[in-house]
Structure formats: structure tokens, C-alpha cells
Design a protein around this motif. Sequence first.
Motif, PDB file in Angstrom:
ATOM      1  N   ALA A 176      -4.043   1.588  -3.438  1.00 58.54           N
ATOM      2  CA  ALA A 176      -2.896   0.817  -2.881  1.00 58.54           C
ATOM      3  C   ALA A 176      -2.536   1.716  -1.062  1.00 58.54           C
ATOM      4  CB  ALA A 176      -1.405   0.602  -3.476  1.00 58.54           C
ATOM      5  N   ILE A 177      -3.001   2.994  -1.523  1.00 55.98           N
ATOM      6  CA  ILE A 177      -3.137   3.952  -0.464  1.00 55.98           C
ATOM      7  C   ILE A 177      -3.693   3.781   0.421  1.00 55.98           C
ATOM      8  CG2 ILE A 177      -2.807   6.361   0.585  1.00 55.98           C
ATOM      9  CD1 ILE A 177      -1.436   6.778  -3.081  1.00 55.98           C
ATOM     10  N   VAL A 178      -5.098   3.228  -0.177  1.00 56.00           N
ATOM     11  CA  VAL A 178      -6.836   3.475   0.599  1.00 56.00           C
ATOM     12  C   VAL A 178      -6.697   1.992   1.347  1.00 56.00           C
ATOM     13  CG1 VAL A 178      -9.461   3.134   0.044  1.00 56.00           C
ATOM     14  CG2 VAL A 178      -8.066   4.292  -1.917  1.00 56.00           C
ATOM     15  N   MET A 179      -6.009   0.773   0.750  1.00 54.88           N
ATOM     16  CA  MET A 179      -6.119  -0.345   1.636  1.00 54.88           C
ATOM     17  C   MET A 179      -4.992   0.152   2.560  1.00 54.88           C
ATOM     18  SD  MET A 179      -8.219  -2.497   1.015  1.00 54.88           S
ATOM     19  CE  MET A 179      -7.504  -3.236   1.822  1.00 54.88           C
ATOM     20  N   TYR A 180      -3.685   0.670   2.736  1.00 56.50           N
ATOM     21  CA  TYR A 180      -2.494   1.075   3.751  1.00 56.50           C
ATOM     22  C   TYR A 180      -3.325   1.753   4.657  1.00 56.50           C
ATOM     23  CZ  TYR A 180       1.249   3.204   5.747  1.00 56.50           C
ATOM     24  OH  TYR A 180       1.942   3.106   6.968  1.00 56.50           O
ATOM     25  N   LYS A 195       2.733   7.675   3.113  1.00 53.43           N
ATOM     26  CA  LYS A 195       2.930   6.533   1.946  1.00 53.43           C
ATOM     27  C   LYS A 195       2.627   7.139   0.736  1.00 53.43           C
ATOM     28  CE  LYS A 195       4.236   3.449   3.585  1.00 53.43           C
ATOM     29  NZ  LYS A 195       5.060   2.470   3.570  1.00 53.43           N
ATOM     30  N   VAL A 196       2.477   8.338   0.090  1.00 55.39           N
ATOM     31  CA  VAL A 196       1.686   9.018  -1.296  1.00 55.39           C
ATOM     32  C   VAL A 196       2.941   8.260  -1.539  1.00 55.39           C
ATOM     33  CG1 VAL A 196       1.108  10.590  -2.371  1.00 55.39           C
ATOM     34  CG2 VAL A 196      -0.207   9.639  -0.704  1.00 55.39           C
ATOM     35  N   ILE A 254      -6.470  14.314   1.891  1.00 60.91           N
ATOM     36  CA  ILE A 254      -5.032  13.166   1.168  1.00 60.91           C
ATOM     37  C   ILE A 254      -4.887  13.168  -0.669  1.00 60.91           C
ATOM     38  CG2 ILE A 254      -3.407  12.148   1.192  1.00 60.91           C
ATOM     39  CD1 ILE A 254      -4.651  11.089   4.389  1.00 60.91           C
ATOM     40  N   ASP A 255      -4.597  13.984  -1.102  1.00 59.92           N
ATOM     41  CA  ASP A 255      -4.067  13.988  -2.705  1.00 59.92           C
ATOM     42  C   ASP A 255      -3.165  12.593  -2.746  1.00 59.92           C
ATOM     43  OD1 ASP A 255      -3.550  14.145  -5.484  1.00 59.92           O
ATOM     44  OD2 ASP A 255      -3.763  16.160  -5.265  1.00 59.92           O
ATOM     45  N   ALA A 256      -3.557  11.376  -3.269  1.00 54.06           N
ATOM     46  CA  ALA A 256      -3.326  10.769  -3.663  1.00 54.06           C
ATOM     47  C   ALA A 256      -1.868  10.572  -4.352  1.00 54.06           C
ATOM     48  CB  ALA A 256      -4.204   9.371  -4.051  1.00 54.06           C
ATOM     49  N   GLY A 316       1.994  -1.142  -6.200  1.00 54.34           N
ATOM     50  CA  GLY A 316       2.371  -1.536  -5.644  1.00 54.34           C
ATOM     51  C   GLY A 316       2.790  -0.305  -4.414  1.00 54.34           C
ATOM     52  N   LEU A 317       3.783  -0.731  -2.816  1.00 53.33           N
ATOM     53  CA  LEU A 317       4.244   0.212  -2.104  1.00 53.33           C
ATOM     54  C   LEU A 317       5.057   0.223  -1.321  1.00 53.33           C
ATOM     55  CD1 LEU A 317       1.394   1.010   0.542  1.00 53.33           C
ATOM     56  CD2 LEU A 317       1.164   2.108  -1.857  1.00 53.33           C
ATOM     57  N   GLU A 318       6.539   1.341  -2.430  1.00 52.74           N
ATOM     58  CA  GLU A 318       7.979   1.068  -1.474  1.00 52.74           C
ATOM     59  C   GLU A 318       8.240   0.758  -0.485  1.00 52.74           C
ATOM     60  OE1 GLU A 318      11.218   2.110  -4.790  1.00 52.74           O
ATOM     61  OE2 GLU A 318       9.654   3.753  -4.016  1.00 52.74           O
ATOM     62  N   LEU A 319       8.931  -0.012   0.178  1.00 50.62           N
ATOM     63  CA  LEU A 319       9.116  -0.196   1.588  1.00 50.62           C
ATOM     64  C   LEU A 319       9.805   1.506   2.354  1.00 50.62           C
ATOM     65  CD1 LEU A 319      11.011  -3.391   1.675  1.00 50.62           C
ATOM     66  CD2 LEU A 319       9.064  -3.059   2.028  1.00 50.62           C
TER      67      LEU A 319
END
Length: 283
Positions: free
Chosen positions: A125-129, A152-153, A114-116, A280-283
Amino acid sequence: MRRIVLSTESGADLPKDLAEKHDVQVVPMHIVMDGNDYLDGSLSVTDIYNYYSRTKKIPSTTSTNAHEYQEFFSRIKMDFPDCMIVHIGYTSKASSSFQNAVIAAQEFEDVYLIDALNVTGGLAAIVMYAVSLLEKEPEIEPKQLIEKIEAKVPKSKLAFIPGSLEFLRAGGRVSNAAYLGGTLLKIKPCIELIDGKLVSTKKYRGNMNRVAEKLFKDYLADYSIDRDQIYFIYSIGFEESIKQQIDSLAKEAEFKHIKWIQAGGMISTHSGPGGFGIAGLEL
């Protein structure tokens, strides 16, 4: 159900405690300094800054090569027999590392990539998601896991202020004129990841305590960030008092979990001492 193992690069700056706790495998990228090639993580950030102080040159950075990825994936297979690997990689728009992983993965039947489209805390943040998905749904099918991570990327948002225009100038990222103007006026550029590319989006003026607060407020205004988790990235030299100030703002904004991440060698080489970022990650 076969075990799913997550992996990423050192350019994610994933804290060691989190990587060890969740068995996330991390492959090092490279720092080339004074003619020597170092694995990212084997060289202290202080050594990098001291080298610049002596030479007024910054080290160069290089990606993990395809052979190293083959060895990396093979080692994971030995440590976790019969596992499936989901590798969440450093943006392909700023490094050849992901493409090298693609080449290496052709030797394996069950390595998923997966290309983040992100770096440092935005990648972490993506890894921890992905970690949280596996913890909540340990029986999740790999295809479904990958689809959720890929969705989520584009929602991972990273913004940071380099600590030193001097480092950007030494690396050829700003001209001498821009460096002098920025230094005299105390202007600090904001760098964001847009479609996987590093882009200068805003300019802030003033001392870092004022700039860090303004960046945080702008970040929350620009993005609908999930209040469950926020990541703050800093490089050595960032003042402790500013950390406390940002912590207070994050708590006022009702973030449940706040994680500070120290930038490693790969990122610090480009940003210089005293830098600050938010992910951070958007909703």
C-alpha cells in the motif's frame, strides 16, 4: 529532471502486474527448505505447503543480504542510467533486510531508504502510494517525495488472520496448548503491525467466512481508511465464495478500487493456507 525509480522487497507481495506497469523494482528475500536456499518467487507456495505435509516442518526465511542489495542497486543503475532510487523496505522490526539495504546504500550517492514498518499488503500500500505521487507529480523533488512517503508510513494499517494455527505452532509462534485450545474452539488470532512489530491484537471464533467478515467490519471501525483503495491479502486455500462476500462488503463501504493480493512464499511460510488480510491507508 532525473528519473526516480521505486524499489521494494518480495515480502511486499506487490502483484507482478503492478510492479511491471509502474517499473517498481523488486529484490527477492529467501526461503530455506530442505537444506536448499531459494529466492522468494522461484519456489511456488504449493511446494511449501507440500513440503510441510510431508515433513510437518515449515521452511525458514532469511533477508536479502547486503551484497545482494549492492548488486540490485547497481543493476537498477544500469537499467535506468542517472536515476535516483527510493527503496521502500520491509519492516526493520521483523527482518535484517532493511539494515542490509542501509549497508549497501553507503556505496551509492543517490539511494534513499524508507523503513515502511510493514509487510505484505501494508508495505504494498505504501509502495503504491509512492507510485501515485510520482504519477500525479512527475517533477516532484526527491526530498519532498520522501517526506510525503514517510508521513504515510504510520497510516498504513495491516490486519490479517493466519490460515493455520498448525503453521504457527510448527514455527514456534504458538504453544501446543494454545494450538489445541484454538483448534478445538475454532479460535483464530488477528495479527496487526504496530510500530513495525507483528502483534496479536484480537481473537475471533468460528469459520473463516464469519471471521473474515468480522475482521473487515472491525478494521473499518478501528481505522479511518481512505475509501479510494483497499487491499485484500489471501493465501492459497482461501475460498472463492468468501472473496465474493468480502468484495460485496467493500463495495457497500464505497471503496473505489479493490485489489486482491496473493501472499507469496515469504508470507505464506508463516501464515499457512487459507489466510486472509486487509491493508489500507488512513486519511
